[in-house]
Each structure stands twice: as structure tokens, then as C-alpha cells.
Write an enzyme that holds these catalytic residues in place. Structure first.
Site, PDB file in Angstrom:
ATOM      1  N   ASN A   1      -2.721   2.669  13.040  1.00 38.36           N
ATOM      2  CA  ASN A   1      -3.198   3.868  12.425  1.00 38.36           C
ATOM      3  C   ASN A   1      -4.301   3.566  11.427  1.00 38.36           C
ATOM      4  OD1 ASN A   1      -3.525   6.271  10.763  1.00 38.36           O
ATOM      5  ND2 ASN A   1      -1.133   5.823  10.156  1.00 38.36           N
TER       6      ASN A   1
ATOM      7  N   HIS B   1       1.621   3.751   2.249  1.00 37.30           N
ATOM      8  CA  HIS B   1       2.125   4.337   3.301  1.00 37.30           C
ATOM      9  C   HIS B   1       3.632   4.084   2.989  1.00 37.30           C
ATOM     10  CE1 HIS B   1      -1.596   4.302   6.178  1.00 37.30           C
ATOM     11  NE2 HIS B   1      -1.631   5.181   5.388  1.00 37.30           N
TER      12      HIS B   1
ATOM     13  N   HIS C   1      -6.995  -1.482   6.306  1.00 37.19           N
ATOM     14  CA  HIS C   1      -5.991  -0.481   6.832  1.00 37.19           C
ATOM     15  C   HIS C   1      -5.875   0.865   5.810  1.00 37.19           C
ATOM     16  CE1 HIS C   1      -2.279   1.019   8.400  1.00 37.19           C
ATOM     17  NE2 HIS C   1      -1.682   0.929   7.349  1.00 37.19           N
TER      18      HIS C   1
ATOM     19  N   HIS D   1       0.907  -1.268  -0.092  1.00 35.06           N
ATOM     20  CA  HIS D   1      -0.039   0.075  -0.086  1.00 35.06           C
ATOM     21  C   HIS D   1       0.793   1.116  -0.037  1.00 35.06           C
ATOM     22  CE1 HIS D   1       0.304  -0.451   4.375  1.00 35.06           C
ATOM     23  NE2 HIS D   1       0.075   0.666   4.681  1.00 35.06           N
TER      24      HIS D   1
HETATM   25 ZN   LIG Z   1       1.982  -0.142   8.458  1.00 34.47          ZN
END
Ligand SMILES: [Zn+2]
Length: 242
Positions: free
Chosen positions: A190, A98, A159, A96
Site C-alpha cells: 500500500n 496506519h 511507505h 506511523h
Molecule cells: Zn503496514
């Protein structure tokens, strides 16, 4: 007396630094077969937090599933793979957008790897001014490198909107990234960019598709439990999502 207090200040500074900085910057642990988990650390809420990635050694080169979170560890990981296995990194796939997944895309591309994310991840990397991959895929994709195949699968939001997992059929390994919480986690972490309501169905989609994995590598913390999919559902239920 003054020199004694200076000595104490020094000692305190050393201890404070020591307790905040993990003793190792990069650890590499064999998982099974030709798979290895690597762990580096990033700061989150002023605490060092471990992040796990994984690599696969094939006869045609090594594959990285995500890159270290700690940008100072990109080169040491590359060097370690070369030294231990005599291989270059030929492919790097980020699960992903991030930083703990995608920060190394530009670095590994510069060092000869084909870098991949899903199209959606690339869009988000672009939007948030993160490193971007050289190649994208539009839907679930099976990659073959050397004697190995692995499948990139998008189970739905969780997420983040774009989180994917990777399935390695030969070893029945599910590389879950941050979509799957370690049984050591006490909360969902998060979720600022996530979708807690959609998350449980995404986990069930994984369970339906791949059955019972032998190993499940989570994005953070320890990965030695096969119960982390169910545990993620439990954490979600505690948040009122189901
Ligand atoms: Zn992470």
C-alpha cells in the site's frame, strides 16, 4: 439427498471460512535477547495479511513497538507478556499512523502504558481520526527503559510521510516497520499515503546511520533475511524510483 446437499453446503462454508481465516490470530516468536516479534492479521484486498510488531522485556516493564493490527489481540498480547515474563506494558511506540501500527494506542494507554508517536505521526492520527498517543517527540529520540536504550529515527518519507524506524544498539536490531519490505514481498504494498520517489534515500539514510544490522524486522511477512534493506531498494528501482 437434500440432507446430503445441506451437509455439502456446511462443509463448503467451513472450508471457505477456514481458508480465509489464519489458523492463529496472534503468534509470538523470540527474536534475540529480550526481544520478541508478534504477528497478527488484518484484511487487505480481501486477503488476510500478517503484520509484525515487536516487544522488548526489561526489568522495568515491557515495551511495545507498534500494536497488533487485529484489535481483538490487544488483550491477548498483554496477557501473554504478563504470563510469560511477569511484566506489564509500560511503553508503546507507534511507528506511523496506519491501523497496523497505531490502532492499539488508546487501549494500551488505558492499561497503564505511556504511548508515544512522533509529532508528525500524531498530526496525521488526528487528521485521519485514528487513536492518538499521550506523548509525542519532535525529533530523533533515545528512550531508556530499565537496562535498555533504543533510538527512534526518522529517515525521511517512504511507505508514509511519517514512518520512523527503531534501532536497538545492544542487539543490533533494526525495527523497520512498513518502511522496509520483506524479501518475501513481491511489490511495495500500500503506497497510497507514501512517497515512492523519496523512499530510496530514506533507506540509504538508515544504512548510513546504522550499518549492518543483525536482524531487521519488517512490517509484514517474514523477517529472517538481513537483505531486506537492499531488497526494498530493488523493489523501488523496479518502480522507477532510485
Ligand atoms: Zn503496514
Amino acid at each position: 439427498m437434500q440432507s446430503l446437499s445441506i451437509a455439502f453446503i456446511f462443509l463448503f462454508a467451513i472450508l471457505a471460512n477456514w481458508t480465509q481465516t489464519p489458523s492463529k490470530k496472534l503468534t509470538i516468536t523470540p527474536l534475540t535477547g529480550d526481544l520478541y516479534v508478534f504477528t497478527s492479521y488484518g484484511m487487505y484486498n480481501d486477503q488476510p495479511v500478517p503484520a509484525n510488531g515487536m516487544y522488548l522485556v526489561t526489568k522495568d516493564g515491557a515495551v511495545l513497538f507498534d500494536a497488533p493490527w487485529d484489535t481483538t489481540q490487544f488483550q491477548p498480547l498483554l496477557d501473554s507478556i504478563k504470563r510469560k515474563h511477569g511484566q506489564n506494558v509500560v511503553l508503546c511506540l507507534a511507528t506511523h499512523w496506519h491501523d497496523d501500527r497505531s490502532a492499539g494506542l488508546t487501549f494500551y494507554a488505558k492499561h497503564g502504558a505511556k504511548t508515544y508517536t512522533s509529532k508528525l505521526t500524531d498530526q496525521l492520527c488526528k487528521e485521519y481520526h485514528k487513536p492518538r498517543p499521550n506523548y509525542t517527540f519532535n525529533q530523533d529520540t533515545v528512550f531508556t527503559v530499565g537496562e535498555y536504550s533504543f533510538e527512534a529515527y526518522y529517515p525521511g518519507e517512504g511507505h508514509t510521510k511519517d514512518n520512523i524506524v527503531v534501532w536497538l544498539e545492544k542487539d543490533k536490531v533494526l525495527y523497520g516497520g512498513c518502511l522496509i519490505k520483506s524479501t518475501a514481498a513481491t511489490n511495495l504494498g500500500n503506497v497510497d499515503d507514501g512517497n515512492v520517489r523519496a523512499w530510496p534515500q530514506s533507506i540509504r539514510n538508515i544504512q548510513q546511520r546504522f550499518g549492518l544490522p543483525q536482524y531487521i524486522v519488517t512490517g509484514h511477512d517474514r523477517w529472517d533475511s538481513k537483505a531486506s534493506l537492499d531488497y526494498t531498494l530493488k523493489l523501488l528501482a523496479e518502480q522507477g524510483a532510485n
